[in-house]
Design a protein around this motif. Structure first.
Motif, short mmCIF file in Angstrom:
data_model
loop_
_atom_site.label_atom_id
_atom_site.label_comp_id
_atom_site.label_asym_id
_atom_site.label_seq_id
_atom_site.Cartn_x
_atom_site.Cartn_y
_atom_site.Cartn_z
N UNK A 1 0.93 -1.15 0.05
CA UNK A 1 -0.11 -0.09 0.25
C UNK A 1 0.94 1.19 -0.05
N UNK A 2 1.96 1.19 0.89
CA UNK A 2 2.85 2.57 0.82
C UNK A 2 3.32 2.87 -0.29
N UNK A 3 3.38 2.02 -1.36
CA UNK A 3 3.98 2.30 -2.69
C UNK A 3 3.11 3.80 -3.24
N UNK B 1 2.54 6.42 -2.05
CA UNK B 1 3.13 7.82 -1.66
C UNK B 1 4.39 8.33 -2.38
N UNK B 2 4.82 7.18 -3.42
CA UNK B 2 5.96 7.39 -4.24
C UNK B 2 5.59 8.18 -5.54
#
Lengths: 139, 227, 148
Positions: C59-61, C63-64
């Motif tokens: 999921x944190x991908x 923010x890239x």
């Protein structure tokens, strides 16, 4: 991980101890294309010129590590990290051991969600990055 | 009969917290053995919400919920207790450059009390401002223990308190549910309302209490070998 | 006294970024950089049996995806140095290899506050990530802190 019915307010995630090296920090910055203007994530000297104590870990990398505590806990079960909020309180320096903590603080049976406090602290127990995660348990 | 209150807390009404008040009270119930506090004071950043009403939660959990504010001044951050309509009309709580001396004196005149918080913190604490500028008048108490302190900050607060003879409070400064009640203030009196709290804060009959788990030993400081 | 800025900045909408193709290899490198080993992100065979029927990005991908010029050139600046102060991310749907992701953004809020490092101006940018099918993948509030 247990089912929504089995988890309880007060349950812990982790703690997870991590040593993040300068090379890992540089690898993250490079992978994310943080090239120019991102010296603070790759170079001690450039970081000091900005008034920092030395190289720091990108905020997004900290967010990734806090999220990982939650997604590791979810594993391959049918739950989804629906929200993650982070505050970068203190710069995180590589080549140090950080500890990541998680606590379930709330459960909402109506939408089958759990709220989780997460934070990263240093060897001095100073909280560097804090966050709140929401996990939705799907049927 | 004494009362233990966490005098410095932030809920989801502050822009940098997502903690619901109900979850705080539930956590206090859960951790009563480690953090035996009787109530919390919400000190949301740069605001005072007159209409917020937590009576149903107080009834549900049997925990006192009072409201104050954390404002930003020329001498750092300060907690304002006993906020009333006169103060809200007199000051723009969102102003991050409030004149500290005027705030302290005017709030006292209008029936409240101002307590500088985390005085040992760089830039936003009293200690650093006292190094270069004249001390403030009419300060009764400052926050001695803050749950969000970095290493050395509470120590600088203690030094300031010893030097100036201030009364000392404690508060968690929690922005996360699980950090509520880590530091608090123990009053010798029974406190049930914000008026009780303001009255007692003016007397100095209280002490900060620390419910933080003992800091773990820094690895390199341990030279002992076990066989 | 409040921070001086042009009120027209609030709700200012940025041009939508060019689509960025999510390459499987980029997800793998992202996982490697974070020490990610969960097979639903790293192992095609295992991921097929998982809840998403194939590999997805952690999921944190999400923010890239802010690297595009259209994003940073539009963020209002106050003072000399900008830092990432925090994020609030709502993960709506998984990001999959082969997705073409666009970012639409606007200025949500500007406010002042004082902290350990001095006077700071916070700028909050709200972004929405969509894929090629116009499906929302994530909403992100980026909180940028500016110092003099």
């Amino acid at each position: 991980m247990n089912s929504f019915e089995e988890i309880n307010i007060g349950d812990t995630l982790g703690p997870l101890e991590l040593f993040v090296s300068k090379d890992q920090c540089r690898a993250y910055a490079r992978t994310m294309g943080m090239g120019e203007g991102a010296g603070r994530f790759t170079d001690d000297e450039a970081a000091r010129k900005e008034g920092l104590p030395g190289m720091i870990i990108p905020g997004n990398m900290s967010l990734g590590l806090l999220s990982k505590l939650v997604t590791d806990w979810i594993g391959s079960s049918n739950a989804w990290l629906t929200r993650m909020s982070t505050t970068y309180r203190v710069p995180v320096q590589p080549d140090h051991t950080v500890t990541i903590h998680g606590f379930i603080t709330n459960k909402n049976p109506e939408d089958r969600t759990a709220e989780i406090d997460v934070w990263m602290e240093n060897e001095e127990s100073e909280r560097l990055v804090t966050g709140t995660a929401t996990v939705e348990f799907r049927k | 009969m004494s009362t233990i209150l966490d005098l410095h807390t932030h809920s989801e009404a502050s822009e940098d917290s997502r903690a619901p008040v109900e979850a705080y009270l539930n956590w206090i119930k859960l951790r009563q053995a480690e953090r035996p506090i009787d109530g919390i004071v919400l000190t949301e950043h740069r605001q005072f919400n007159r209409d917020a009403d937590y009576r149903h939660l107080e009834d549900k959990f049997g925990t006192l919920v009072l409201r104050a504010s954390e404002v930003e001044t020329t001498y750092g951050h300060m907690l304002v207790f006993g906020v009333n309509d006169d103060m809200v009309a007199r000051f723009d709580f969102a102003d991050v450059r409030l004149d500290a001396q005027i705030l302290i004196d005017e709030v006292a005149r209008m029936g409240g009390i101002v307590v500088p918080c985390h005085p040992g913190r760089p830039n936003i604490g009293l200690y650093e401002h006292y190094q270069s500028r004249p001390p403030l008048q009419n300060v009764v108490a400052v926050e001695a223990l803050n749950g969000g302190s970095r290493k050395g900050e509470d120590e600088r607060s203690a030094e300031l308190i010893a030097k100036h003879g201030f009364a000392a409070t404690g508060g968690s400064d929690s922005h996360l549910v699980s950090l509520i009640g880590l530091c608090a203030t123990k009053f010798s009196a029974y406190i049930k309302t914000i008026d009780d709290l303001v009255r007692e804060l003016k007397t100095g009959n209280y002490e900060p209490v620390d419910f933080r788990p003992r800091r773990k030993t820094v690895p390199h400081a341990v030279a002992m070998e076990t066989r | 006294m409040a921070v001086n800025y042009d009120p027209a900045l609030i709700n200012k909408v940025f041009e939508i970024t060019e689509p960025v193709e999510v390459k499987a290899e980029k997800i793998q490198r992202y996982c490697a950089a974070l020490g990610e080993t969960n097979p639903i992100y790293t192992d095609e065979e295992a991921a097929k049996k998982g809840p998403y029927g194939g590999i997805v990005a952690p999921p944190s991908f999400a923010v890239t995806f802010r690297n595009g010029r259209h994003f940073f050139e539009n963020v209002p600046r106050f003072g000399m140095r900008g830092f990432d102060a925090g994020k609030d991310v709502e993960f709506v749907a998984p990001i999959r290899p082969g997705d073409n992701v666009t970012l639409s953004s606007h200025v949500k809020e500007i406010y002042e506050k004082t902290g350990r490092t001095g006077m700071m101006v916070f700028v909050v940018i709200r972004s929405t990530l969509k894929n090629q099918n116009d499906e929302v993948l994530a909403h992100i509030d980026h909180r940028f802190m500016n110092r003099p």
